[in-house]
Design a protein around this motif. Structure first.
Motif, PDB file in Angstrom:
ATOM      1  N   CYS A 114       0.827  -1.207   0.000  1.00 43.14           N
ATOM      2  CA  CYS A 114       0.000   0.000   0.000  1.00 43.14           C
ATOM      3  C   CYS A 114       0.863   1.260   0.000  1.00 43.14           C
ATOM      4  O   CYS A 114       1.814   1.355   0.779  1.00 43.14           O
ATOM      5  CB  CYS A 114      -0.886   0.048   1.250  1.00 43.14           C
ATOM      6  N   PRO A 115       0.530   2.236  -0.838  1.00 44.98           N
ATOM      7  CA  PRO A 115       1.234   3.526  -0.755  1.00 44.98           C
ATOM      8  C   PRO A 115       0.875   4.220   0.555  1.00 44.98           C
ATOM      9  O   PRO A 115      -0.277   4.162   1.013  1.00 44.98           O
ATOM     10  CB  PRO A 115       0.696   4.301  -1.959  1.00 44.98           C
ATOM     11  N   TYR A 116       1.857   4.878   1.161  1.00 38.46           N
ATOM     12  CA  TYR A 116       1.639   5.566   2.438  1.00 38.46           C
ATOM     13  C   TYR A 116       1.836   7.063   2.222  1.00 38.46           C
ATOM     14  O   TYR A 116       2.890   7.496   1.765  1.00 38.46           O
ATOM     15  CB  TYR A 116       2.621   5.049   3.487  1.00 38.46           C
ATOM     16  N   ILE A 117       0.798   7.846   2.548  1.00 40.58           N
ATOM     17  CA  ILE A 117       0.846   9.306   2.376  1.00 40.58           C
ATOM     18  C   ILE A 117       0.580   9.960   3.719  1.00 40.58           C
ATOM     19  O   ILE A 117      -0.384   9.607   4.401  1.00 40.58           O
ATOM     20  CB  ILE A 117      -0.206   9.783   1.353  1.00 40.58           C
ATOM     21  N   ARG A 118       1.421  10.909   4.091  1.00 39.50           N
ATOM     22  CA  ARG A 118       1.235  11.594   5.365  1.00 39.50           C
ATOM     23  C   ARG A 118       0.850  13.055   5.127  1.00 39.50           C
ATOM     24  O   ARG A 118       1.443  13.729   4.277  1.00 39.50           O
ATOM     25  CB  ARG A 118       2.525  11.550   6.185  1.00 39.50           C
ATOM     26  N   ALA A 119      -0.117  13.519   5.877  1.00 41.72           N
ATOM     27  CA  ALA A 119      -0.432  14.948   5.863  1.00 41.72           C
ATOM     28  C   ALA A 119       0.748  15.712   6.434  1.00 41.72           C
ATOM     29  O   ALA A 119       1.281  15.343   7.479  1.00 41.72           O
ATOM     30  CB  ALA A 119      -1.687  15.215   6.684  1.00 41.72           C
ATOM     31  N   GLU A 120       1.188  16.746   5.745  1.00 47.19           N
ATOM     32  CA  GLU A 120       2.409  17.457   6.129  1.00 47.19           C
ATOM     33  C   GLU A 120       2.064  18.754   6.846  1.00 47.19           C
ATOM     34  O   GLU A 120       1.587  19.717   6.239  1.00 47.19           O
ATOM     35  CB  GLU A 120       3.250  17.722   4.878  1.00 47.19           C
ATOM     36  N   GLN A 121       2.314  18.743   8.148  1.00 50.55           N
ATOM     37  CA  GLN A 121       1.984  19.893   8.984  1.00 50.55           C
ATOM     38  C   GLN A 121       2.612  21.180   8.475  1.00 50.55           C
ATOM     39  O   GLN A 121       2.001  22.246   8.494  1.00 50.55           O
ATOM     40  CB  GLN A 121       2.457  19.613  10.423  1.00 50.55           C
ATOM     41  N   GLU A 122       3.854  21.073   8.015  1.00 55.17           N
ATOM     42  CA  GLU A 122       4.583  22.265   7.592  1.00 55.17           C
ATOM     43  C   GLU A 122       4.018  22.890   6.317  1.00 55.17           C
ATOM     44  O   GLU A 122       4.361  24.019   5.962  1.00 55.17           O
ATOM     45  CB  GLU A 122       6.063  21.933   7.389  1.00 55.17           C
ATOM     46  N   GLU A 123       3.135  22.166   5.628  1.00 56.35           N
ATOM     47  CA  GLU A 123       2.518  22.689   4.409  1.00 56.35           C
ATOM     48  C   GLU A 123       1.233  23.474   4.693  1.00 56.35           C
ATOM     49  O   GLU A 123       0.592  23.970   3.780  1.00 56.35           O
ATOM     50  CB  GLU A 123       2.204  21.536   3.445  1.00 56.35           C
ATOM     51  N   THR A 124       0.847  23.538   5.970  1.00 61.48           N
ATOM     52  CA  THR A 124      -0.377  24.254   6.346  1.00 61.48           C
ATOM     53  C   THR A 124      -0.053  25.701   6.704  1.00 61.48           C
ATOM     54  O   THR A 124       0.800  25.967   7.549  1.00 61.48           O
ATOM     55  CB  THR A 124      -1.063  23.571   7.545  1.00 61.48           C
ATOM     56  N   GLU A 125      -0.734  26.630   6.055  1.00 55.33           N
ATOM     57  CA  GLU A 125      -0.548  28.061   6.331  1.00 55.33           C
ATOM     58  C   GLU A 125      -1.872  28.629   6.841  1.00 55.33           C
ATOM     59  O   GLU A 125      -2.853  28.694   6.094  1.00 55.33           O
ATOM     60  CB  GLU A 125      -0.130  28.788   5.058  1.00 55.33           C
ATOM     61  N   ILE A 126      -1.899  29.010   8.105  1.00 60.46           N
ATOM     62  CA  ILE A 126      -3.118  29.582   8.682  1.00 60.46           C
ATOM     63  C   ILE A 126      -3.187  31.068   8.342  1.00 60.46           C
ATOM     64  O   ILE A 126      -2.253  31.827   8.620  1.00 60.46           O
ATOM     65  CB  ILE A 126      -3.164  29.375  10.203  1.00 60.46           C
ATOM     66  N   LEU A 176      -7.840  16.620   3.260  1.00 60.68           N
ATOM     67  CA  LEU A 176      -7.404  17.105   1.945  1.00 60.68           C
ATOM     68  C   LEU A 176      -6.397  16.141   1.305  1.00 60.68           C
ATOM     69  O   LEU A 176      -6.403  15.964   0.084  1.00 60.68           O
ATOM     70  CB  LEU A 176      -6.809  18.506   2.076  1.00 60.68           C
ATOM     71  N   GLU A 177      -5.553  15.517   2.125  1.00 63.75           N
ATOM     72  CA  GLU A 177      -4.648  14.496   1.573  1.00 63.75           C
ATOM     73  C   GLU A 177      -5.438  13.287   1.076  1.00 63.75           C
ATOM     74  O   GLU A 177      -5.074  12.652   0.083  1.00 63.75           O
ATOM     75  CB  GLU A 177      -3.626  14.050   2.617  1.00 63.75           C
ATOM     76  N   THR A 178      -6.539  12.979   1.756  1.00 63.88           N
ATOM     77  CA  THR A 178      -7.407  11.899   1.293  1.00 63.88           C
ATOM     78  C   THR A 178      -8.021  12.261  -0.053  1.00 63.88           C
ATOM     79  O   THR A 178      -8.090  11.419  -0.964  1.00 63.88           O
ATOM     80  CB  THR A 178      -8.510  11.632   2.339  1.00 63.88           C
ATOM     81  N   ILE A 179      -8.448  13.507  -0.201  1.00 65.06           N
ATOM     82  CA  ILE A 179      -9.012  13.960  -1.475  1.00 65.06           C
ATOM     83  C   ILE A 179      -7.955  13.920  -2.579  1.00 65.06           C
ATOM     84  O   ILE A 179      -8.227  13.477  -3.713  1.00 65.06           O
ATOM     85  CB  ILE A 179      -9.577  15.391  -1.321  1.00 65.06           C
ATOM     86  N   ARG A 180      -6.737  14.349  -2.274  1.00 62.67           N
ATOM     87  CA  ARG A 180      -5.649  14.300  -3.254  1.00 62.67           C
ATOM     88  C   ARG A 180      -5.393  12.850  -3.692  1.00 62.67           C
ATOM     89  O   ARG A 180      -5.158  12.575  -4.880  1.00 62.67           O
ATOM     90  CB  ARG A 180      -4.361  14.893  -2.673  1.00 62.67           C
ATOM     91  N   THR A 181      -5.440  11.940  -2.740  1.00 65.37           N
ATOM     92  CA  THR A 181      -5.217  10.519  -3.037  1.00 65.37           C
ATOM     93  C   THR A 181      -6.336   9.973  -3.916  1.00 65.37           C
ATOM     94  O   THR A 181      -6.074   9.237  -4.882  1.00 65.37           O
ATOM     95  CB  THR A 181      -5.126   9.726  -1.721  1.00 65.37           C
ATOM     96  N   LEU A 182      -7.575  10.316  -3.598  1.00 63.37           N
ATOM     97  CA  LEU A 182      -8.706   9.854  -4.410  1.00 63.37           C
ATOM     98  C   LEU A 182      -8.619  10.401  -5.826  1.00 63.37           C
ATOM     99  O   LEU A 182      -8.968   9.706  -6.795  1.00 63.37           O
ATOM    100  CB  LEU A 182     -10.022  10.268  -3.753  1.00 63.37           C
ATOM    101  N   ARG A 183      -8.145  11.628  -5.978  1.00 65.00           N
ATOM    102  CA  ARG A 183      -7.948  12.183  -7.323  1.00 65.00           C
ATOM    103  C   ARG A 183      -6.958  11.336  -8.112  1.00 65.00           C
ATOM    104  O   ARG A 183      -7.180  11.036  -9.300  1.00 65.00           O
ATOM    105  CB  ARG A 183      -7.442  13.623  -7.229  1.00 65.00           C
ATOM    106  N   ARG A 184      -5.879  10.947  -7.454  1.00 63.32           N
ATOM    107  CA  ARG A 184      -4.877  10.112  -8.137  1.00 63.32           C
ATOM    108  C   ARG A 184      -5.454   8.745  -8.512  1.00 63.32           C
ATOM    109  O   ARG A 184      -4.989   8.110  -9.464  1.00 63.32           O
ATOM    110  CB  ARG A 184      -3.646   9.937  -7.250  1.00 63.32           C
TER     111      ARG A 184
END
Length: 468
Positions: free
Chosen positions: A217-229, A264-272
């Motif tokens: 299984c591919p493993y994708i992690r949500a990247e905290q540092e990519e979040t800009e509040i 959002l990472e789940t949505i990105r994965t579903l797009r792929r």
């Protein structure tokens, strides 16, 4: 079968508790024609945030035009809330219909001497039947307890296994350490599915990665540092994450950007994976997502917040939110918690912030921590605890009310009904009486009593309005 009869049937089943394992639900679903095999799933596990991740993900997918089933627990507003399609609760009529189908299947199992399912297994089977009937494109479901042996893990058609934040909870039930808990939750990963995870502690991520890679299984992690509040207060958050710019959610709290990023990472994965999810659906879905009981504001005068922080990690996030959103403001708290939770740690984290805390009983009094016992713990961390006196007996009793004003003021004694709902209502009324304009009232702990808080608040507001 009527809706009322269905509820009575399920309430009777709930008396027998819960049993981890898949044998009983496997037999039940076989009797029902294995509806789960006709569905595709996004399966969510975790300790804190899995409901929010489910809400974001399913709302976005519905906005993108997919028919999406939701299966959630526990519920806050209504029993019907646990089974939804595109955000609409199952109707009482359809709930009764699927309950009757499942009841008949359970009767056949009993007659054959096969294992009888628990109430959660029964509800899970009901959800699968309903989602198949509604021809759902995807079912977004959250594990009830752990992962590997949870009833929801009977599914095989997992498109994406998603992990919200994993921390210590249900110790001794699904594991005796954080590593064992992570191993248990990792059990939802199925061969070849995509795996998406929130930011995790290093030892937890290592376990999830190993399980994912061992099953291809591919493993994708949500990247905290990519979040800009961009903007944030108790009314909501505007932020950007990777290519998603200026996203707004009305769900506040220090944990919500992490939950939103995981969705959002789940949505990105579903797009792929080939799912068409336009940018507009993402923005609209995030903006329209509502999830009761997660740092929700139910009133503004005074400010009244409810939050289902029921373990140490959630309490830490709640404290961060309170300190960030309401610096220098006086805090009045209402707290109810299950006795199998680490309530001392929750009290230690939240107690020092409060000027006064009202401990209350929970609807499930077998699991609920008695408010008198909770009061004894809270007194170690909060200078003012307004709790039932130990002399409380019978149908009525005394409440010991210590004021949060200067210590020269006298202790006040007032009588109140000891019934659980009355206790919650009294706590709400007392907090509203004591709160001044700039104060904040916060009810937290188990999600199971937050609907009673809301109902008591609404009654108090209506009464106040009628008196004017």
């Amino acid at each position: 079968m009527t809706y009322k009869e269905a509820r009575v049937y399920l309430d009777e089943m709930s008396k027998y508790g819960s049993v981890l394992g898949l044998e009983a639900i496997r037999g039940l679903l076989r009797e029902l024609g294995n509806p789960q095999d006709d569905l595709k799933f996004i399966h969510i596990a975790g300790t804190n945030g899995k409901g929010s991740v489910l809400a974001y993900t399913s709302t976005i997918l519905s906005e993108a035009g997919y028919r999406i089933g939701r299966y959630v627990s526990p519920t806050v507003v209504s029993y019907l809330e646990r089974i939804q399609v595109d955000g609409e609760w199952i109707s009482e009529t359809e709930f009764a219909e699927v309950t009757e189908n499942v009841r008949d299947a359970v009767a056949r199992l009993e007659a054959a001497g096969e294992p009888v399912p628990t109430v959660f297994e029964t509800e899970t089977a009901m959800a699968f039947l309903y989602f198949r009937k509604k021809k759902c494109d995807l079912a977004v479901i959250e594990a009830g307890l752990g992962g590997a042996l949870d009833a929801t893990n009977i599914i095989q058609n997992t498109v994406c296994a998603v992990f919200a934040s994993i921390s210590r909870d249900h110790l001794g039930v699904i594991g005796n350490s954080l590593e064992e808990i992570a191993e248990n939750k990792a059990g939802i990963i199925k061969p070849g599915c995509a795996v998406v995870s929130a930011f995790q502690r290093e030892n937890v991520e290592a376990i999830l990665k190993e399980r994912a890679h061992s099953l291809g299984c591919p493993y994708i992690r949500a990247e905290q540092e990519e979040t800009e509040i961009i903007r944030e207060d108790y009314r909501g958050i505007t932020f950007s994450y990777k290519e998603f710019r200026n996203i707004h959610t009305s769900m506040a709290g220090r944990n919500q950007t992490g939950n939103a990023a995981t969705a959002l990472e789940t949505i990105r994965t579903l797009r792929r994976l080939g799912y068409e999810i336009p940018e507009g659906a993402v923005k609209t879905g995030m903006d329209r997502t509502v999830w009761p009981g997660r740092f929700s504001c139910i009133g503004e005068d005074p400010l009244f917040i409810v939050d289902g922080a029921h373990n140490e990690d959630a309490a830490l996030r709640l404290r961060e939110s309170v300190e960030m959103y309401f610096p220098g403001r006086r805090l009045l708290c209402i707290m109810g918690v299950f006795k199998d939770k680490e309530y001392d740690k929750i009290a230690r984290i939240m107690g020092p912030l409060a000027s006064v805390i009202y401990p209350v009983a929970l609807p499930d009094q077998q699991r609920g921590l008695p408010p008198e016992k909770l009061a004894e713990t809270l007194k170690m961390y909060c200078p003012c605890v307004k709790a039932p006196d130990k002399t409380c007996t019978g149908k009525a009793g005394k409440f010991l009310l210590r004021t949060a004003r200067p210590v020269k003021e006298k202790i006040r004694i007032q009588t109140a009904p000891a019934a659980q709902e009355d206790m919650v209502a009294q706590a709400v009324q007392a907090a509203l009486r004591e709160a001044e304009k700039e104060d904040v009232i916060l009810a937290f702990g188990s999600l199971s009593y937050l609907h009673q808080i809301k109902e008591a608040y609404d009654r108090a507001v209506c009464k106040k309005r009628d008196e004017r």
